[in-house]
Design an enzyme around this catalytic site. Structure first.
Site, PDB file in Angstrom:
ATOM      1  N   LYS A   1       8.477  -1.467  -1.859  1.00  0.00           N
ATOM      2  CA  LYS A   1       7.972  -0.269  -0.519  1.00  0.00           C
ATOM      3  C   LYS A   1       8.861   0.113   0.121  1.00  0.00           C
ATOM      4  O   LYS A   1       8.769   0.920   0.844  1.00  0.00           O
ATOM      5  CB  LYS A   1       6.612  -1.734  -0.089  1.00  0.00           C
ATOM      6  CG  LYS A   1       6.056  -1.306   1.513  1.00  0.00           C
ATOM      7  CD  LYS A   1       5.110  -0.401   1.102  1.00  0.00           C
ATOM      8  CE  LYS A   1       4.813   0.511   2.057  1.00  0.00           C
ATOM      9  NZ  LYS A   1       3.373   0.046   2.907  1.00  0.00           N
TER      10      LYS A   1
ATOM     11  N   CYS B   1       5.772   3.950   9.248  1.00  0.00           N
ATOM     12  CA  CYS B   1       6.289   3.307   8.745  1.00  0.00           C
ATOM     13  C   CYS B   1       7.717   4.036   8.200  1.00  0.00           C
ATOM     14  O   CYS B   1       8.412   2.579   8.288  1.00  0.00           O
ATOM     15  CB  CYS B   1       5.726   3.241   7.124  1.00  0.00           C
ATOM     16  SG  CYS B   1       3.862   2.934   6.529  1.00  0.00           S
TER      17      CYS B   1
ATOM     18  N   GLU C   1       0.983  -1.105   0.068  1.00  0.00           N
ATOM     19  CA  GLU C   1       0.092   0.396  -0.399  1.00  0.00           C
ATOM     20  C   GLU C   1       0.706   1.222   0.250  1.00  0.00           C
ATOM     21  O   GLU C   1       2.163   1.488   1.067  1.00  0.00           O
ATOM     22  CB  GLU C   1      -1.050   0.276   1.314  1.00  0.00           C
ATOM     23  CG  GLU C   1      -1.816   0.947   0.690  1.00  0.00           C
ATOM     24  CD  GLU C   1      -2.803   1.169   0.084  1.00  0.00           C
ATOM     25  OE1 GLU C   1      -3.186  -0.192  -0.494  1.00  0.00           O
ATOM     26  OE2 GLU C   1      -2.609   2.249  -1.130  1.00  0.00           O
TER      27      GLU C   1
HETATM   28  C1  UDX Z   1      -0.578  -2.046   9.085  1.00  0.00           C
HETATM   29  C2  UDX Z   1       1.092  -2.106   9.353  1.00  0.00           C
HETATM   30  O1  UDX Z   1       1.290  -1.224  10.687  1.00  0.00           O
HETATM   31  C3  UDX Z   1       1.866  -1.874   8.295  1.00  0.00           C
HETATM   32  O2  UDX Z   1       2.669  -1.921   7.781  1.00  0.00           O
HETATM   33  C4  UDX Z   1       1.166  -2.119   6.483  1.00  0.00           C
HETATM   34  O3  UDX Z   1       1.637  -1.689   5.627  1.00  0.00           O
HETATM   35  C5  UDX Z   1      -0.076  -1.641   6.579  1.00  0.00           C
HETATM   36  O4  UDX Z   1      -0.889  -2.294   7.745  1.00  0.00           O
HETATM   37  P1  UDX Z   1      -2.160  -0.281   9.773  1.00  0.00           P
HETATM   38  O5  UDX Z   1      -3.468  -0.640   9.106  1.00  0.00           O
HETATM   39  O6  UDX Z   1      -1.447   1.276  10.252  1.00  0.00           O
HETATM   40  O7  UDX Z   1      -0.904  -0.706   9.183  1.00  0.00           O
HETATM   41  O8  UDX Z   1      -2.105  -1.196  11.121  1.00  0.00           O
HETATM   42  P2  UDX Z   1      -3.643  -0.380  12.369  1.00  0.00           P
HETATM   43  O9  UDX Z   1      -4.068   0.130  12.762  1.00  0.00           O
HETATM   44  O10 UDX Z   1      -2.674  -1.269  13.783  1.00  0.00           O
HETATM   45  O11 UDX Z   1      -4.257  -2.725  11.897  1.00  0.00           O
HETATM   46  C6  UDX Z   1      -4.138  -3.323  12.297  1.00  0.00           C
HETATM   47  C7  UDX Z   1      -4.888  -3.628  12.362  1.00  0.00           C
HETATM   48  O12 UDX Z   1      -5.124  -5.435  12.396  1.00  0.00           O
HETATM   49  C8  UDX Z   1      -5.854  -3.797  14.196  1.00  0.00           C
HETATM   50  O13 UDX Z   1      -6.973  -2.976  14.396  1.00  0.00           O
HETATM   51  C9  UDX Z   1      -5.191  -4.830  14.456  1.00  0.00           C
HETATM   52  O14 UDX Z   1      -6.454  -5.253  15.579  1.00  0.00           O
HETATM   53  C10 UDX Z   1      -5.751  -5.391  13.353  1.00  0.00           C
HETATM   54  N1  UDX Z   1      -4.911  -7.473  14.071  1.00  0.00           N
HETATM   55  C11 UDX Z   1      -4.186  -7.189  14.134  1.00  0.00           C
HETATM   56  C12 UDX Z   1      -5.869  -8.218  13.302  1.00  0.00           C
HETATM   57  O15 UDX Z   1      -7.005  -8.477  13.431  1.00  0.00           O
HETATM   58  N2  UDX Z   1      -5.273  -9.183  13.776  1.00  0.00           N
HETATM   59  C13 UDX Z   1      -3.838  -9.584  13.879  1.00  0.00           C
HETATM   60  O16 UDX Z   1      -3.739 -10.976  14.304  1.00  0.00           O
HETATM   61  C14 UDX Z   1      -3.637  -8.352  14.361  1.00  0.00           C
HETATM   62  C1  UDX Z   2       3.920   7.100   3.807  1.00  0.00           C
HETATM   63  C2  UDX Z   2       4.416   7.105   2.339  1.00  0.00           C
HETATM   64  O1  UDX Z   2       3.902   8.604   1.812  1.00  0.00           O
HETATM   65  C3  UDX Z   2       3.206   5.891   2.139  1.00  0.00           C
HETATM   66  O2  UDX Z   2       3.194   6.292   0.690  1.00  0.00           O
HETATM   67  C4  UDX Z   2       3.016   4.803   2.291  1.00  0.00           C
HETATM   68  O3  UDX Z   2       2.273   3.978   2.038  1.00  0.00           O
HETATM   69  C5  UDX Z   2       2.927   4.660   3.701  1.00  0.00           C
HETATM   70  O4  UDX Z   2       3.815   5.417   4.829  1.00  0.00           O
HETATM   71  P1  UDX Z   2       2.521   8.727   6.160  1.00  0.00           P
HETATM   72  O5  UDX Z   2       3.897   7.754   6.866  1.00  0.00           O
HETATM   73  O6  UDX Z   2       1.273   8.118   6.122  1.00  0.00           O
HETATM   74  O7  UDX Z   2       3.085   7.557   4.672  1.00  0.00           O
HETATM   75  O8  UDX Z   2       2.663  10.006   5.564  1.00  0.00           O
HETATM   76  P2  UDX Z   2       3.895  10.544   4.936  1.00  0.00           P
HETATM   77  O9  UDX Z   2       2.962  12.040   4.060  1.00  0.00           O
HETATM   78  O10 UDX Z   2       5.022  10.561   3.326  1.00  0.00           O
HETATM   79  O11 UDX Z   2       4.444  11.763   5.681  1.00  0.00           O
HETATM   80  C6  UDX Z   2       5.458  11.310   6.359  1.00  0.00           C
HETATM   81  C7  UDX Z   2       6.344  11.898   7.800  1.00  0.00           C
HETATM   82  O12 UDX Z   2       6.665  12.452   6.900  1.00  0.00           O
HETATM   83  C8  UDX Z   2       5.354  12.599   8.645  1.00  0.00           C
HETATM   84  O13 UDX Z   2       6.159  13.249   9.598  1.00  0.00           O
HETATM   85  C9  UDX Z   2       5.145  14.353   7.498  1.00  0.00           C
HETATM   86  O14 UDX Z   2       5.114  15.052   8.625  1.00  0.00           O
HETATM   87  C10 UDX Z   2       6.529  14.096   7.371  1.00  0.00           C
HETATM   88  N1  UDX Z   2       7.353  14.859   6.376  1.00  0.00           N
HETATM   89  C11 UDX Z   2       6.854  14.634   5.026  1.00  0.00           C
HETATM   90  C12 UDX Z   2       7.939  15.521   6.780  1.00  0.00           C
HETATM   91  O15 UDX Z   2       8.870  16.176   7.770  1.00  0.00           O
HETATM   92  N2  UDX Z   2       8.594  16.256   5.651  1.00  0.00           N
HETATM   93  C13 UDX Z   2       8.107  16.351   3.843  1.00  0.00           C
HETATM   94  O16 UDX Z   2       8.408  17.579   3.377  1.00  0.00           O
HETATM   95  C14 UDX Z   2       7.245  15.753   4.109  1.00  0.00           C
END
Ligand code: UDX
Ligand code: UDX
Length: 471
Positions: free
Chosen positions: A223, A279, A163
């Protein structure tokens, strides 16, 4: 090729929730069920009032309102949903390990393995299993081995479909992605067919020339590479910000000047208090760990430096506040504007604000936090998770307010830590009146750049801007 009637996604988090909502909206003939072991989270996704869904993302509640109950379902009945589905997405969390081998670096694959075992146990028809969670390269091997050796003899195809959505713009990114990446076993007929099945789902709304097909390992590594490159740009500009502050150059001007070079490009050059989010750090640590495991020490050190720079920037920002406030913040009221790791999300994972608050608490400051979307309990949970001080100490020194103007009253300083748009609309002259003089505003995310501040008379009022101007 398989006809897909049911999709199941394990994990109703920041990735699983929005991704499945958009798939459901774009593919009304497919039933999409998002399952999670967290009952409270599922209940929130099912809340009658769609504004109460657990994840804040612009445009998400509208998509959920359209599809929920029609072909989008949220449930805790994991076995049921797995059994029915032709495609199962795994979007559970893969945090950095906090124990054992690879502690602090490797991804904890406990949840992924549990999911694989559950899928193997429940499945009685062939399935396509899609890795959505970011995983270390070659995780698909482990998944395959578990599925094939513990299953009921049914056939599994494993695809990697990382993603790339960014939080805060998740819906827009999903609707109009730069690219969709699908990695599969393209050397076999069955593998190709599985890839094609998933391609056909995305092709309902994404141009086919934006859908890339690769082998599984390229997809998994892409990724990690994409996030490492993005984080590297932020660390690079943040490194220059320190040099700018020492020399009198303006990092915004430098960023603009280099960003106009089409080979460099203008995005991700905003100097900040440091990147956060679930991430960047995790993925780089992952890359570092994989490189070390393979004996590629120079590669590991190269990427680790991106994290070292980021930690330095967070600490430097906090220390800059202390220095500007005459080298002591003990007993001083410091308002933190913003707690989320970026604007337009209620996600606080690895937010720089947490670290800045922690440094300030170490200096005995009185910290007051306001964020438009983050709840009080989340702020305390984040501080607690750091494990640096007792809950009693945290609650004694740190308060969370619902009205920002409460935070400004008699504050010695304000630090803007998340670039929420609403902060720009505040009456900053009125805020200045409320503060203790001399008062300071620290601009961690360049939300209030020096030019904007001049316009509203801030500089004239004698408020310092730590990150944009040499003191
Ligand atoms: C997750 C991962 O952190 C990231 O590495 C990946 O790229 C995308 O998926 P995110 O959706 O942001 O990202 O995580 P989170 O909001 O913590 O959601 C994960 C969910 O999975 C939680 O709601 C948790 O309860 C659930 N989960 C976890 C299950 O349903 N079953 C499990 O065994 C473990
Ligand atoms: C990132 C990737 O962009 C996305 O493609 C991947 O799937 C998940 O990780 P995200 O972590 O949701 O997404 O946010 P992003 O917009 O990338 O920002 C990450 C961090 O960098 C934030 O704390 C943001 O404030 C910071 N950032 C970003 C800076 O400090 N300066 C910049 O110019 C851009």
């Amino acid at each position: 090729m398989k006809k897909v009637k049911n999709i199941c996604c394990i994990g109703a988090g920041y990735v699983g929730g929005p991704t499945m909502a958009v798939i459901a909206q774009k593919c009304p003939s497919i039933n999409v069920t998002v399952v999670d072991i967290n009952e409270a989270r599922i209940a929130a996704w099912n809340d009658e009032n769609v504004e109460n869904i657990p994840i804040y993302e612009p445009g998400l509640s509208e998509v959920v309102a359209e599809a929920r109950g029609r072909n989008l379902f949220f449930s805790t009945e994991v076995d049921d949903a797995i059994a029915k589905a032709e495609i199962i997405f795994i979007a559970v969390n893969t945090p950095t390990k906090t124990y054992g081998v690879g502690k602090g670096m490797a991804a904890d694959l406990k949840w992924i393995e549990l999911c694989a075992r559950q899928i193997a146990r429940v499945s009685v028809t062939d399935k396509i299993v899609v890795e959505k969670s970011t995983l270390p390269v070659k995780t698909a091997n482990a998944l395959k081995s578990i599925l094939e050796n513990t299953g009921n003899g049914v056939k599994f195809q494993i695809l990697s479909n990382p993603e790339f959505l960014a939080e805060g713009t998740a819906v827009a990114d999903l609707m109009n992605p730069d690219r969709v990446l699908i990695g599969g076993d393209v050397d076999t007929i069955e593998g190709k067919a599985a890839v094609e099945t998933l391609v056909n789902i995305y092709a309902k709304w994404v141009d086919r020339d934006r859908i890339l097909m690769t082998n599984v390992w390229s997809s998994e590594l892409s990724k990690l590479t994409a996030n490492s490159f993005l984080a590297q740009r932020v660390s690079s500009i943040n490194a220059m910000s320190e040099l700018c502050e020492e020399t009198g150059a303006d990092v915004n001007e430098v960023a603009k000047a280099i960003g106009m070079d089409s080979r460099i490009g203008s995005k991700f050059l905003k100097s900040s208090v440091g990147f956060g989010g679930s991430c960047f750090q995790k993925d780089i640590l992952n890359l570092v760990y994989i490189s070390k495991t393979l004996g590629l020490n120079e590669v590991a050190d190269y990427w680790e430096q991106v994290i070292i720079m980021n930690d330095h920037q967070k600490r430097r920002f906090a220390m800059n506040i202390v220095k500007t406030l005459f080298n002591t913040v003990s007993g001083k009221r410091i308002a933190l504007l913003g707690w989320a790791f970026k604007k337009d999300t209620n996600d606080t994972r690895e937010s720089a604000a947490i670290y800045v608050a922690d440094y300030l608490l170490s200096e005995h400051a009185e910290v007051v936090v306001y964020d438009p979307k983050v709840k009080e309990e989340q702020v305390y949970a984040d501080m607690d998770y750091l494990g640096t001080r007792s809950e009693a100490e945290i609650r004694d020194l740190l308060t969370v307010v619902n009205d920002p103007y409460e935070a400004f009253e008699d504050a010695h300083a304000i630090a803007v830590l998340t670039e929420w748009d609403e902060f720009k609309a505040y009456d900053w002259n009125k805020i200045y009146e409320q503060m203790l003089k001399p008062a300071f505003v620290f601009d961690g995310r360049n939300v209030l750049d020096i030019n904007t501040l001049s316009e509203i008379g801030f500089v004239a009022s004698g408020i310092g801007v730590a990150s944009s101007k040499k003191k």
